[in-house]
Design an enzyme around this catalytic site. Structure first.
Site, PDB file in Angstrom:
ATOM      1  N   ARG A 278       0.845  -1.182   0.000  1.00  0.00           N
ATOM      2  CA  ARG A 278       0.000   0.000   0.000  1.00  0.00           C
ATOM      3  C   ARG A 278       0.888   1.243   0.000  1.00  0.00           C
ATOM      4  O   ARG A 278       2.055   1.188   0.388  1.00  0.00           O
ATOM      5  CB  ARG A 278      -0.914   0.015   1.227  1.00  0.00           C
ATOM      6  CG  ARG A 278      -1.754  -1.256   1.391  1.00  0.00           C
ATOM      7  CD  ARG A 278      -2.523  -1.219   2.713  1.00  0.00           C
ATOM      8  NE  ARG A 278      -3.350  -2.389   2.916  1.00  0.00           N
ATOM      9  CZ  ARG A 278      -2.994  -3.463   3.616  1.00  0.00           C
ATOM     10  NH1 ARG A 278      -1.787  -3.511   4.191  1.00  0.00           N
ATOM     11  NH2 ARG A 278      -3.812  -4.476   3.773  1.00  0.00           N
ATOM     12  N   LYS A 303      -2.180  -2.203   8.636  1.00  0.00           N
ATOM     13  CA  LYS A 303      -3.576  -2.358   9.048  1.00  0.00           C
ATOM     14  C   LYS A 303      -3.715  -3.539  10.004  1.00  0.00           C
ATOM     15  O   LYS A 303      -3.036  -4.554   9.863  1.00  0.00           O
ATOM     16  CB  LYS A 303      -4.456  -2.585   7.817  1.00  0.00           C
ATOM     17  CG  LYS A 303      -4.597  -1.345   6.930  1.00  0.00           C
ATOM     18  CD  LYS A 303      -5.477  -1.611   5.735  1.00  0.00           C
ATOM     19  CE  LYS A 303      -6.930  -1.709   6.107  1.00  0.00           C
ATOM     20  NZ  LYS A 303      -7.799  -1.804   4.923  1.00  0.00           N
TER      21      LYS A 303
END
Length: 452
Positions: A278, A303
């Site tokens: 990401r 995350k």
């Protein structure tokens, strides 16, 4: 006379020397700083009135013109420099930002440039977080979920927006949660807002159910989510040829101030596609996270509070090795905790926004995305493309993708396989390979059933 006496431009020249500027930008910066100091010499101290006078003389009305915005940034930076040097006692922009609760300096500058600065500054003040009649209930719910280990960031932002609506709607006090949310949904009739309202209602009714078991939460209406899904932007799957084109274009990535930037853009693309990272994960990478001995890269605290160690291909490691050498030649810090994608900036690293901007510019220069607008592939589509092309390669080499999906899910940093399935976009090539696999394996099973 100003608070700092700079009749011979000594302070301005020292400030400009601390910024690595080209000759053309140096002259532009010096022109802006000198105009600012000329106005300051007519005032006893740096104040809002002095800033307003300078903006009037420079004819800065803060229309969306890049030249005016750039002048504001230059003066903003110069004021911070003066405060750091102890040449002024306070920064009026920072004081106004804190007083009126603005998120940054730009809204304050915009308010000062408006015809009615006082009213514009008052309008900057944001409501107190969770200050409505339902605020304590929502804040206790957010605290509970975070104590259970959830980040609960997007959910808290959603509840804060609902709280601001309630603060502006005191007549809803005493109504049920369902009626409050219905009034919020009626304020903006769009499919996305309807889905957000339904999500907020679901969260709050579940929180209420923990207090009163008789108040059952209502099930969600699936039609709302289906309507949003129909207008949701579908991922653009880039082929290996498209990625090679981006890597070729990145070698000549145009930049006017930082010759090291093309290398950063190229290797950001490599990690986004080859490792499926990401943009935030790319921005947070440190030099010590790359281990050339084991051929791995460590992605920390992503995350769901996860840290994962990813093996990289030999070609990707070779590219990263060349990048680290070039990084050293550019004068970057060799501290293992320094940013892998180092930038000559006080933060020492490229932000997530800059990672996205640089890769997007390469996409535009490669002709994969229009020169302006949001159409075309996004940075996150490199992650989607990595998944689809990986599954395609498994099909072509005779590997059963279902046996490898759990490993791919771990590699991508997902909680479970269901999150990975979202990334599988059925392209024409993928559908063809799946059909071929069924023809080679499934048909024989059907023939056996017919024979029996």
């Amino acid at each position: 006379m100003s608070a700092w006496l700079d009749t011979d431009d000594t302070v301005a020249e020292e400030f400009l020397k601390t910024r690595k500027l080209t000759e053309k930008r140096f002259r532009a910066y010096r022109s802006v700083i000198r105009s600012f100091e000329r106005v300051s010499q007519r005032h006893q101290a740096l104040s809002r009135e002095m800033l307003s006078e300078w903006m009037r003389e420079r004819k800065v009305n803060f229309w969306p013109k890049s030249s005016q915005v750039q002048e504001i940034h230059i003066v903003d930076d110069f004021i911070d420099y003066l405060l750091k040097r102890g040449l002024i006692d306070k920064n009026p922009i920072a004081d106004l930002r804190l007083k009126h609760g603005a998120r940054g300096n730009r809204p304050v500058w915009r308010a000062i440039a408006s015809p009615n600065p006082d009213d514009a500054l008052v309008a900057l003040r944001r409501p107190a977080p969770f200050g409505s009649f339902l605020g304590d209930f929502m804040q206790n719910h957010v605290t509970l979920m975070r104590n259970r280990g959830y980040k609960y960031t997007t959910e808290a932002d959603l509840l804060l927006r609902f709280d601001r609506f309630l603060q502006a709607s005191p007549h809803l006090a005493g109504e049920s949660i369902e009626k409050m949310v219905a009034a919020w949904a009626a304020a903006k009739r769009t499919p996305h807002h309807a889905a957000q309202c339904q999500k907020a209602e679901r969260m709050l009714t579940k929180a209420r159910y923990r207090i009163d078991a008789k108040m059952l939460p209502r099930p969600c209406d699936p039609r709302v989510g289906q309507q949003v899904a129909r207008i949701y932007r579908k991922p653009h799957i880039l082929s290996p040829g498209d990625v090679r084109l981006m890597l070729d274009v990145s070698r000549s990535y145009s930049t006017r101030t930082f010759s090291y930037r093309p290398l950063c853009a190229r290797h950001m693309i490599i990690l986004a596609y080859c490792a499926g990272l990401r943009r935030g994960e790319i921005a947070r990478l440190n030099l010590g996270d790359v281990d050339f001995n084991s051929g791995t890269i460590t992605i920390r605290d992503t995350k769901f509070y996860k840290t994962r160690i990813l093996p990289l291909s030999d070609s990707a490691l070779s590219e990263l090795g060349a990048f680290v050498d070039a990084r050293r030649g550019a004068g970057a810090s060799q501290d293992p905790q320094s940013a892998l994608f180092w930038h000559d900036h006080p933060s020492g690293r490229h932000s997530s926004y800059m990672v996205s901007k640089m890769i997007t510019e390469v996409m535009r220069q490669a002709g994969l995305k229009p020169l302006s607008g949001r159409a075309g592939p996004r940075v996150h589509d490199l992650r989607h493309s990595m998944v689809v092309n990986r599954i395609l390669e498994w099909y072509r080499t005779g590997v059963n993708p279902q046996e490898r999906l759990r490993f791919l899910s771990t590699y991508m940093g997902h909680r479970d396989i269901n999150s990975t399935l979202v990334y599988i976009t059925v392209t024409r090539d993928l559908l063809h390979e799946a059909n071929e696999r069924f023809r080679a394996i499934g048909i024989r099973c059907l023939n056996l059933e017919v024979a029996s």
